[in-house]
Write an enzyme that holds these catalytic residues in place. Structure first.
Site, PDB file in Angstrom:
ATOM      1  N   PHE A 112     -16.791   7.843  -3.426  1.00 11.82           N
ATOM      2  CA  PHE A 112     -15.862   7.014  -4.183  1.00 11.82           C
ATOM      3  C   PHE A 112     -16.647   6.026  -5.034  1.00 11.82           C
ATOM      4  O   PHE A 112     -17.476   5.276  -4.517  1.00 11.82           O
ATOM      5  CB  PHE A 112     -14.890   6.241  -3.279  1.00 11.82           C
ATOM      6  CG  PHE A 112     -13.888   5.452  -4.073  1.00 11.82           C
ATOM      7  CD1 PHE A 112     -12.726   6.050  -4.530  1.00 11.82           C
ATOM      8  CD2 PHE A 112     -14.124   4.122  -4.410  1.00 11.82           C
ATOM      9  CE1 PHE A 112     -11.807   5.336  -5.305  1.00 11.82           C
ATOM     10  CE2 PHE A 112     -13.219   3.405  -5.182  1.00 11.82           C
ATOM     11  CZ  PHE A 112     -12.056   4.014  -5.626  1.00 11.82           C
ATOM     12  N   ASP A 126     -24.799   3.106  -5.175  1.00 12.85           N
ATOM     13  CA  ASP A 126     -23.567   2.335  -5.274  1.00 12.85           C
ATOM     14  C   ASP A 126     -23.418   1.532  -3.984  1.00 12.85           C
ATOM     15  O   ASP A 126     -23.004   2.067  -2.952  1.00 12.85           O
ATOM     16  CB  ASP A 126     -22.376   3.277  -5.491  1.00 12.85           C
ATOM     17  CG  ASP A 126     -21.055   2.525  -5.585  1.00 12.85           C
ATOM     18  OD1 ASP A 126     -21.026   1.328  -5.230  1.00 12.85           O
ATOM     19  OD2 ASP A 126     -20.052   3.141  -6.009  1.00 12.85           O
ATOM     20  N   LYS A 168     -17.401  -6.010  -5.109  1.00 17.29           N
ATOM     21  CA  LYS A 168     -16.638  -6.478  -3.952  1.00 17.29           C
ATOM     22  C   LYS A 168     -17.051  -7.868  -3.448  1.00 17.29           C
ATOM     23  O   LYS A 168     -16.640  -8.848  -4.024  1.00 17.29           O
ATOM     24  CB  LYS A 168     -16.671  -5.430  -2.833  1.00 17.29           C
ATOM     25  CG  LYS A 168     -15.877  -4.177  -3.228  1.00 17.29           C
ATOM     26  CD  LYS A 168     -15.332  -3.397  -2.057  1.00 17.29           C
ATOM     27  CE  LYS A 168     -14.233  -2.446  -2.513  1.00 17.29           C
ATOM     28  NZ  LYS A 168     -14.719  -1.148  -3.012  1.00 17.29           N
TER      29      LYS A 168
HETATM   30  C1  LIG Z   1     -14.481  -0.356  -4.267  1.00 19.44           C
HETATM   31  C2  LIG Z   1     -15.569   0.519  -4.703  1.00 19.44           C
HETATM   32  C3  LIG Z   1     -15.771   0.832  -6.072  1.00 19.44           C
HETATM   33  C4  LIG Z   1     -14.818   0.395  -7.145  1.00 19.44           C
HETATM   34  O1  LIG Z   1     -14.716  -0.979  -7.246  1.00 19.44           O
HETATM   35  P1  LIG Z   1     -13.475  -1.628  -8.050  1.00 19.44           P
HETATM   36  O2  LIG Z   1     -13.799  -3.087  -8.064  1.00 19.44           O
HETATM   37  O3  LIG Z   1     -12.236  -1.307  -7.267  1.00 19.44           O
HETATM   38  O4  LIG Z   1     -13.448  -1.012  -9.393  1.00 19.44           O
HETATM   39  C5  LIG Z   1     -16.866   1.611  -6.400  1.00 19.44           C
HETATM   40  N1  LIG Z   1     -17.708   2.071  -5.472  1.00 19.44           N
HETATM   41  C6  LIG Z   1     -17.557   1.785  -4.156  1.00 19.44           C
HETATM   42  C7  LIG Z   1     -18.543   2.301  -3.170  1.00 19.44           C
HETATM   43  C8  LIG Z   1     -16.477   1.019  -3.730  1.00 19.44           C
HETATM   44  O5  LIG Z   1     -16.300   0.770  -2.423  1.00 19.44           O
END
Ligand SMILES: *Cc1c(COP(=O)(O)O)cnc(C)c1O
Length: 404
Positions: free
Chosen positions: A136, A221, A250
């Site tokens: 994700f 990420d 986050k």
């Molecule tokens: C939440 C998340 C995203 C996306 O972040 P948003 O602020 O919702 O756009 C991308 N990568 C990971 C691993 C995430 O947990």
């Protein structure tokens, strides 16, 4: 005057697109690991704004930083210099590997990923990306293109071409997928939305060696895993791996919108004047909140707390697994913990809400815990106890022999 509970729900239900799975809780205020709804009911918050609140809600230091900065300046485009922004960059540089000394600030996780994908394309001149199954990375078109879940992707095809998905943890599959067109490999050290799956030992190191060897950029990420969540400031520290590009979001701003894409001078300088920008990116208010968050993490050594309390939480959950056959597996790293059940977790989540615990899922059958790192041992024990009684109830009400 603000609308009451029923009016609040009605306005949001009637006038926003139905894209969020709503939980019926009208949140009013928070403090540390606790959350209160508009009627004053208290919850232990294991959602923490989807992991955004690592230092706890309304941390005095973050509150003060936001108040102070809001009285000075909130709107300041990055074409003007600003002390709050420079202050954050300076603080970030002190906690990341020295090679990652160029930082692009934006406003959401997805944007941090967009930036990394554009940089990788620009630096290598190659459009191909290898991503992981169950990944994700966000829901804007670029980030969505490297996100695995068909439910999110299918309605929006065609996405970016030349993205190949391989099983998480299989280095041989990555090696086979990297071709002459491949510019980058993107991976979460612990897959979050995909069900809380920790990278198998050695995998990130193998990915680092392979990508270096093939002259492909490695994008980590750490939007969910970064900022002390997993028991280190960044999850890659568990495996001693330094990426070419690092995405943060986050918890970075304690809930204020801010994200960051970090890379080396060489890699980041491939973006030329005007090729990437954002109006709110690096705004003084979000930067002040992020600076205060980072300082708090360092002062309170919250990565140590996340490691310790994550251990307490996992131990408690393992205890439930031993007693209750509905629990299939407990996984996680630090305070990023998933419990896989033998069935859909929706009922369990609702029962937990009733008992005063706010919880997340990760897919259909995984309960996910992302509490603030300031959660106490007592609160964790309460959460485990309440989950235990929910599960016992659920197990006794389920017809036996029914396949899940
Ligand atoms: C939440 C998340 C995203 C996306 O972040 P948003 O602020 O919702 O756009 C991308 N990568 C990971 C691993 C995430 O947990």
């Amino acid at each position: 005057m603000s609308p009451d509970r029923a009016t609040t729900i009605n306005i949001e239900e009637s006038h926003t697109p139905p894209v969020y799975h709503r939980r019926g809780l009208v949140a009013a205020r928070g403090r540390g690991s606790l959350l209160w709804d508009v009627d004053g009911k208290e919850y232990i918050d294991c959602m923490a704004g989807f992991g955004a609140s690592i230092v706890g809600h309304a941390h005095p230091k973050v509150v003060k930083a936001i108040i102070d900065q809001s009285q000075l300046l909130t709107a300041c485009h990055s074409s003007l210099y600003n002390e709050s922004r420079a202050g954050l960059i300076d603080r970030l540089l002190k906690v990341v590997p020295t090679s990652l000394d160029r930082i692009f600030l934006s406003n959401s996780g997805a944007e941090a990923v967009e930036c990394a994908l554009k940089v990788a394309r620009r630096f290598t001149g190659k459009p191909g990306v290898v991503a992981m199954m169950r990944s994700f990375h966000g829901k804007t078109f670029g980030a969505l293109s490297v996100t695995f879940n068909a439910k999110y992707r299918t309605p929006f095809q065609p996405l970016l071409e030349k993205v190949e998905f391989v099983p998480f943890g299989r280095i041989d599959k990555v090696a086979a997928a990297i071709g002459p067109e491949t510019g980058a490999v993107i991976v979460e050290p612990v897959q979050g939305e995909g069900g809380v799956h920790v990278a198998p030992d050695g995998y990130l190191k193998e990915l680092r060696d392979l990508t270096k060897d093939k002259k492909v950029l490695l994008i980590l990420d750490e939007i969910q895993t970064g900022m002390a969540r997993t028991g280190r400031m960044f999850a890659f520290e568990h495996w001693g791996v330094v990426p070419d590009l690092l995405c943060l979001g986050k918890a970075l701003g304690s809930g204020l919108p801010i994200s960051a894409t970090l890379g080396s001078e060489e890699v980041m300088a491939s973006l030329k004047m005007g090729e990437h920008s954002t109006t709110f990116g690096g705004n003084p208010l979000s930067c002040a909140a992020a600076s205060a968050t980072l300082e708090t993490i360092l002062e309170e050594r919250l990565w140590e707390r996340a490691a310790l309390l994550g251990g307490v939480l996992r131990e408690g959950l393992e205890g439930l697994k031993d007693q209750l056959s509905v629990v299939r597996e407990v996984r996680g790293l630090g305070l990023m913990v998933g419990v896989e059940m033998r069935f859909d977790v929706l009922n369990i989540m609702n029962r937990l809400f009733e008992r005063g615990v706010v919880i997340l899922n990760a897919g259909v059958n995984v309960l996910r815990f992302l509490p603030p790192a300031v959660i106490t041992e007592t609160q964790i024990k309460t959460v485990v106890e309440r989950l235990g009684s929910c599960l016992a109830e659920e197990q006794s009400e389920r017809p036996r022999n029914r396949p899940s």
